[in-house]
Structure formats: structure tokens, C-alpha cells
Design a protein around this motif. Structure first.
Motif, mmCIF file in Angstrom:
data_model
loop_
_atom_site.group_PDB
_atom_site.id
_atom_site.type_symbol
_atom_site.label_atom_id
_atom_site.label_comp_id
_atom_site.label_asym_id
_atom_site.label_seq_id
_atom_site.Cartn_x
_atom_site.Cartn_y
_atom_site.Cartn_z
ATOM 1 N N SER A 40 21.466 39.048 42.803
ATOM 2 C CA SER A 40 22.849 38.841 43.257
ATOM 3 C C SER A 40 23.481 38.981 41.911
ATOM 4 O O SER A 40 23.099 38.769 40.764
ATOM 5 N N ARG A 41 24.998 39.000 42.159
ATOM 6 C CA ARG A 41 26.040 38.713 40.962
ATOM 7 C C ARG A 41 25.885 37.519 40.282
ATOM 8 O O ARG A 41 25.857 37.763 39.078
ATOM 9 N N GLU A 91 32.981 44.618 46.710
ATOM 10 C CA GLU A 91 33.159 43.842 45.690
ATOM 11 C C GLU A 91 31.990 43.967 44.387
ATOM 12 O O GLU A 91 32.454 44.101 43.347
ATOM 13 N N GLU A 92 31.021 44.900 44.805
ATOM 14 C CA GLU A 92 29.994 44.989 43.820
ATOM 15 C C GLU A 92 30.509 46.315 43.266
ATOM 16 O O GLU A 92 30.309 46.430 41.929
ATOM 17 N N ARG A 133 32.145 44.704 52.760
ATOM 18 C CA ARG A 133 32.810 43.768 51.733
ATOM 19 C C ARG A 133 32.104 43.493 50.449
ATOM 20 O O ARG A 133 32.785 43.523 49.246
ATOM 21 N N ARG A 134 30.910 43.299 50.622
ATOM 22 C CA ARG A 134 30.093 43.295 49.595
ATOM 23 C C ARG A 134 29.789 44.261 48.890
ATOM 24 O O ARG A 134 29.531 44.190 47.463
ATOM 25 N N GLU A 181 30.877 42.279 56.582
ATOM 26 C CA GLU A 181 30.444 41.488 55.339
ATOM 27 C C GLU A 181 29.602 42.402 54.620
ATOM 28 O O GLU A 181 29.926 42.404 53.313
ATOM 29 N N ALA A 182 28.882 43.585 54.856
ATOM 30 C CA ALA A 182 28.075 44.261 54.102
ATOM 31 C C ALA A 182 29.113 45.298 53.501
ATOM 32 O O ALA A 182 29.027 45.539 52.282
#
Length: 401
Positions: free
Chosen positions: A261-262, A193-194, A189-190, A186-187
Motif C-alpha cells: 500500500s501507499r 488516488e494512486e 477512488r483508490r 471505493e476501488a
């Protein structure tokens, strides 16, 4: 470290040594346990019988088999029950091999499913009862019959409890391991994405203005000698586009540097369709033939949807100016009841190796922006010539109170 803790860890790390130690201990206890026939009414603890070579041999076989109880638990159980019955056949009294038999039952119970445990336990109890009745002359409800049965049941229950606890601990450890792996995935993936989010923002901010600067610089270079006034005007457009690019870049980088966050970033003041006239003017000032139409009732859009719609129009017109600069482009914005439709089309021939191939970062960015707000995106050449970009971005209205 405490001596008992150290000893426990050492025995766990060396299971064969632990089983050998256990076998020796049970062997000594078995030899010291009185056996043989007892007179009626006598307390068995006081009736110590002398050891025979037969007792020593059976104890050696049964306790020696316990050394291999982890590797062959069923075989060890068979050896233990056979030794127990053999003792009853010869001595006919209380058997000192009950400890070895109980340990064998415990081992089988701790390494097999529960339904198998009670089958094995029931068979062992049945064999012990039959041997007592047949070879020792006991009745079914005699203490020397019920005692071993209770001991076998207790060993089976303890073994099953140990197996359940091991399975529970293993499940907890596996769950923790998977949670750790999932957390790392998950980290990652984030982070990815960022990175894509930042790259998309910077691309959309810079591509438009850099394209305009490039066009106006070419115009200025072409007209510098013959028409200096128009060249000066083109250079003014270059200066204005550069200033806007720096302002938007400074705003974007400032938002990205802020903690949050985004979703929090997207709630900041961002370009939306209310800036469409200025966007159109910037392209028409660069020489692009452009018209725009609005259908429906314009309304304020959610910040993410408005930003996505504006960036899609901006990127689509940038692609037209780069790949079909002589074309006429049309921007259509349709405010539907539950969505806003963005449609940008041109009537020119695009570069076959450019946007029409669908491999540029611009098309990828537009598609990602549409999907990020739950919309759809379609792009491709049209039958009559030219290229078309169409995005449908949902805008669910809040229920009125």
C-alpha cells in the motif's frame, strides 16, 4: 431440473396464471366441501348436502375474485366476506367459502403493514362472529364460531410472516447491491488516488532537476564561446543534475513497482529535511540567491511528514527559479512542539500567468502533500512583492512511557 422446481419457477414468472390455477383449485375444493345446516351432534364430514345453484354461484364469485387478489387485495377480501355472509343468510350452516375467505385474508396480510393486517383481521373476525350468531343461531363460544376465527387468525399470521420474510430478503438484496456499488466506488477512488500519488511523485522528482538542467544549459550556451571554463562547469552541473534525476526516478519507480500500500511505500527511505543543505546547494549552484534558517530543535520526523516537507521546499524553490529567477528566496523551517512549519518566500515579481495564478500542478501537489499528512497549506503573493508558500505539518510526539 426437477418437475416441482420447474413448475414453481413457471408459476412465479406468470403470477396471473398462478392465481387462476389457485382459484380453480379452491373452486373445486369448495364445491366438494359439504355445507348447509347440520343436525345437532352430527359430524359435518358425513353430512354431505347436495349442491344448489346458489352454492355454485357464490363459490364462482368468491373463487373467481381470487384471480385478481394481487391487483386488488382489499376488493377481493370484501367480495369474499360478502359471499360468506350471503351464504349464512340463506343456508345458515357451515360455509364452504371459508377457504376463499382465508386466502383473501392471507393476501391482504402479505401486502400490508402489520398494524393494518390486524385491523383487517379483527374486522373480518368480527363480521364472521356476528354473522354466525345472527344468521346461524350459534353462540359465541360454539366451535362453528371459534373455528373460522382461528382460521382467519392463522391466515393473517401466515400472510404477515410471508410479508416480513419478503421485506427481509429485499433488504438483504438491497444491502448487497449497495455494498457492491460501494466496493466499486471505493476501488475507483483508490485507483484515482494512486494515479494522483504516482503523478505527484514523478512531478516532484523530475521538476526540480529538469529546471536546474534547463538553467545550467542556458548558462552553458551563453558562455560557451566567451568563457569555456564556466560553460564546462555549467555542463558539469547539468550532468550531475541529470544523474540525480535518474537515480531518484529509478528509486521512485522501483518503490511503485513493489507490492504494498501507499503507507508501506512511504515508510521506505525517502528524502527528508536532513537533505535540505544539499537541496539548497543545488539551487545556489544554479545561480539562485537563497538563504535558509532553522528555528527550534531539529528532530527526526515521521517519514510521510519529512517527505512532504522536503518536497514542498523543493517545489517552492523550483517555482522561484522558473518564475522569478532573479529574486532572493528564503527558506524557514520552524520545529514547533507539535508541528513543523515550512515557509518559503521570495522578493521578486512572479509571472502573472505562472504560480501566482494558483493554477499550476506544483501548487496543487504541495497542497495535496500537506493535506495527506493532516496539515494546512497557504500560498500567494505578499504585500511587499514576491510570493510566499507556507505549510504547517503536524508531528504529534509519542507519549513517553
Amino acid at each position: 431440473m426437477r418437475p416441482l422446481t420447474w413448475l414453481r419457477q413457471e408459476l412465479r414468472s406468470r403470477p396471473f396464471v398462478a392465481d387462476m390455477t389457485l382459484a380453480v383449485f379452491l373452486y373445486v375444493v369448495t364445491l366438494l366441501t359439504p355445507g348447509g345446516p347440520q343436525p345437532p351432534g352430527a359430524m359435518w364430514r358425513g353430512q354431505v348436502q347436495p349442491l344448489t345453484s346458489y352454492d355454485i354461484a357464490l363459490a364462482t364469485v368468491v373463487c373467481g375474485a381470487l384471480v385478481f387478489r394481487r391487483r386488488w387485495p382489499r376488493v377481493v377480501l370484501a367480495v369474499a366476506i360478502t359471499g360468506f355472509v350471503a351464504y349464512l343468510v340463506v343456508a345458515g350452516g357451515r360455509s364452504p367459502l371459508e377457504l376463499g375467505l382465508g386466502m383473501a385474508v392471507y393476501t391482504v396480510a402479505s401486502r400490508n403493514p402489520r398494524r393494518h393486517v390486524w385491523v383487517y383481521g379483527g374486522l373480518v373476525a368480527l363480521v364472521v362472529t356476528a354473522a354466525r350468531v345472527v344468521f346461524a343461531g350459534s353462540t359465541l363460544l360454539a366451535p362453528e364460531v371459534l373455528g373460522p376465527i382461528a382460521f382467519i387468525g392463522m391466515a393473517a399470521a401466515i400472510g404477515d410472516a410471508v410479508r416480513s420474510r419478503r421485506a427481509y430478503v429485499a433488504a438483504i438484496e438491497e444491502r448487497a447491491r449497495r455494498a457492491e456499488e460501494t466496493r466499486e466506488e471505493e476501488a475507483e477512488r483508490r485507483v484515482m488516488e494512486e494515479r494522483l500519488h504516482i503523478a505527484r511523485e514523478l512531478h516532484d522528482v523530475l521538476a526540480h532537476h529538469i529546471a536546474l538542467i534547463n538553467v545550467q544549459a542556458q548558462v552553458a550556451a551563453h558562455l560557451l564561446a566567451t568563457e569555456p571554463d564556466q560553460a564546462r562547469t555549467a555542463l558539469g552541473h547539468v550532468r550531475h543534475a541529470g544523474k540525480e534525476a535518474l537515480d531518484e526516478l529509478r528509486t521512485t519507480v522501483g518503490l511503485l513497482r513493489r507490492p504494498g500500500s501507499r503507507d508501506e511505500l512511504l515508510t521506505e527511505p525517502a528524502p527528508s529535511l536532513d537533505r535540505l543543505p544539499d537541496l539548497v546547494d543545488s539551487f545556489t549552484g544554479a545561480g539562485l540567491k537563497l538563504g535558509w534558517l532553522i528555528y527550534g530543535d531539529p528532530r527526526p520526523l515521521p517519514a510521510p511528514v519529512g517527505l512532504a516537507a522536503f518536497r514542498i521546499v523543493q517545489e517552492a524553490l523550483t517555482n522561484v527559479s522558473k518564475h522569478a529567477p532573479r529574486a532572493t528566496a528564503t527558506v524557514r523551517i520552524d520545529y514547533a512542539s507539535d508541528a513543523v512549519v515550512v515557509d518559503v518566500a521570495d522578493d521578486g515579481e512572479s509571472d502573472p500567468g505562472g504560480i501566482s495564478s494558483g493554477t499550476g500542478h506544483g501548487l496543487i501537489g504541495m497542497r495535496e502533500r500537506a493535506r495527506s499528512v493532516g496539515g494546512t497549506f497557504v500560498a500567494g503573493p505578499v504585500e511587499d512583492g514576491g510570493f510566499r508558500v507556507r505549510a504547517v505539518l503536524p508531528t504529534p510526539r509519542k507519549n513517553s512511557p
